[in-house]
Write a protein that holds these residues in place. Structure first.
Motif, short mmCIF file in Angstrom:
data_model
loop_
_atom_site.label_atom_id
_atom_site.label_comp_id
_atom_site.label_asym_id
_atom_site.label_seq_id
_atom_site.Cartn_x
_atom_site.Cartn_y
_atom_site.Cartn_z
N GLN A 185 0.81 -1.21 0.00
CA GLN A 185 0.00 0.00 0.00
C GLN A 185 0.85 1.27 0.00
OE1 GLN A 185 -1.88 1.76 3.16
NE2 GLN A 185 -3.96 1.56 2.36
N TYR A 186 1.91 1.27 0.82
CA TYR A 186 2.80 2.44 0.84
C TYR A 186 3.50 2.60 -0.52
CZ TYR A 186 2.34 2.55 5.97
OH TYR A 186 1.87 2.63 7.26
N GLU A 231 0.44 12.72 3.29
CA GLU A 231 -0.58 13.04 2.28
C GLU A 231 -1.71 13.84 2.90
OE1 GLU A 231 -1.90 10.22 -0.81
OE2 GLU A 231 -0.77 8.76 0.37
N LEU A 232 -2.15 13.38 4.08
CA LEU A 232 -3.24 14.07 4.76
C LEU A 232 -2.81 15.48 5.16
CD1 LEU A 232 -6.12 13.88 5.87
CD2 LEU A 232 -5.19 12.90 7.98
N THR A 289 1.01 8.10 4.38
CA THR A 289 -0.36 8.59 4.27
C THR A 289 -0.59 9.78 5.21
OG1 THR A 289 -0.69 6.20 4.41
CG2 THR A 289 -2.57 7.52 3.74
N ARG A 290 0.12 9.81 6.33
CA ARG A 290 0.01 10.96 7.24
C ARG A 290 0.45 12.24 6.54
NH1 ARG A 290 -0.28 9.96 12.94
NH2 ARG A 290 -0.25 7.72 13.40
N PRO A 299 0.57 7.74 -3.91
CA PRO A 299 1.16 8.82 -4.70
C PRO A 299 2.26 9.51 -3.90
CG PRO A 299 -1.04 9.44 -3.94
CD PRO A 299 -0.85 8.00 -3.59
N THR A 301 -7.28 -1.08 -4.19
CA THR A 301 -6.94 0.28 -3.77
C THR A 301 -7.00 1.23 -4.95
OG1 THR A 301 -5.53 -0.51 -1.98
CG2 THR A 301 -5.14 1.74 -2.76
N ALA A 328 3.85 6.30 8.57
CA ALA A 328 3.05 6.07 7.36
C ALA A 328 3.09 7.30 6.45
CB ALA A 328 1.60 5.75 7.72
#
Lengths: 227, 227
Positions: free
Chosen positions: B86-87, B129-130, B126-127, B91, B185, B124
């Motif tokens: 996933q990581y 990205e957020l 994703t942190r 993007p 995903t 992560a």
């Protein structure tokens, strides 16, 4: 306000404002002398919209002009104006339209929309986007029927009716509604995608974090070689 | 099966299969003579995974190797393997990390995840990205607090727990689980985004299609000049 004040208030540089004026994206100010003009709230709002289309929607100037023309054409319904902006910022579809597969994927996309009972323009480019992803799913051997895709439709519809359409300011100037739609479509779309991947990680952590496919001792420090 | 049969079954050309063998992405077959080897279901499954990472995840070979290594390392939990994949397909974030704004956005992202009670690795990507999308929202003057973003979190969590995690095949070979995660995903993320924009259009059609901001006659054919 003067052009320098408009620049300060909007964060857009004076040469860029002059460029928008020349291109007709920004209406001329009220001429107060041979070399000076006065600008108002309308100009500021228009600059915000241009910036949103440019920086977040990543639209070229020609597409921005089409959106602005729709905003300015008072014979068009707000639905039409929002649709013009939404279609403009949609990712371009390059359909692999070479064969029977593509025709079938288009038919599936249309049938799905029909089944949902949604009001979608027959020429909406979003139909082609849906057909393209259905084609990819089919080619990779993944399910692409209603059972597989309808959960996404109901999730999206619920989010849109319960939350997203409520935050579009529809009673004010059209620029504000279009700006909210463009920023919301792109940025909240990104938020939703990120939240979904975060949810995957969190749910996976709860379910699988302590599962291993071998029978090695879970209390090992993990630095030893496998097996 | 022979390499020609593996090629026919997988749809991957023989020279490409040989390239994956040389790169170590595909384990060697069982040597049956000096010039021949036999391949099995494991090889077919591995090729499917490589194709998913390459064509749908759009990963470079170096990243594919990292995912494959995680799949092969039986000391890693399935959660770790899914996370690696996933990581890898996330993007890339190019944080505008030049100032106080970025630090504040990161703190907000972390606080939001904390508030949700989700189990997310401190490292992560994703942190980030957020944090990046929060920073963009703040700079454009849009709400980026919990009230604005939590509806996306609850929508995503509901979709993931009620539907998405249930279609990951977790009891079979890890290749199959990772392949389903990667395809799901990316492709279901695209489906969700498309459904959301279709829902915007449909809801907008129901609410705004007959509203105009002027008082022109709604029964006109729309071909006349405005006003």
């Amino acid at each position: 306000m003067r052009i320098s004040e408009l620049s300060a208030a909007s964060g857009v540089a004076i040469p860029t404002i002059k460029y928008y004026l020349r291109e007709g994206l920004l209406p001329a100010g009220e001429q107060t002398s041979a070399t000076r003009a006065r600008y108002g709230e309308d100009h500021l709002r228009r600059l915000r919209l241009i910036r949103a289309l440019l920086e977040v929607g990543r639209l070229p100037i020609a597409s921005i002009r089409r959106v602005i023309e729709a905003v300015d054409d008072k014979t068009l319904s707000l639905h039409h104006v929002l649709g013009t902006a939404q279609y403009a910022i949609a990712p371009p579809v390059e359909p692999d339209a070479s064969g029977q597969d593509w025709a079938e994927a288009c038919a599936r996309a249309d049938a799905l929309i029909e089944e949902l009972g949604w009001r979608i323009d027959p020429a909406a480019p979003t139909r082609q986007e849906l057909a393209q992803v259905i084609l990819t799913l089919v080619r990779l051997g993944m399910p692409a029927d209603g059972e597989a895709l309808l959960p996404y439709a109901s999730t999206a519809l619920n989010l849109v009716t319960e939350h997203e359409m409520r935050v579009i300011p529809v009673d004010g100037p059209r620029e504000a509604a279009v700006e909210a739609l463009v920023l919301g479509t792109v940025l909240h779309g990104r938020v939703l995608d990120i939240m979904r991947r975060l949810a995957h990680e969190s749910v996976s952590a709860r379910i699988f974090a302590d599962t291993r496919t071998d029978t090695s001792d879970d209390t090992s420090d993990g630095t030893g070689p496998p097996g």
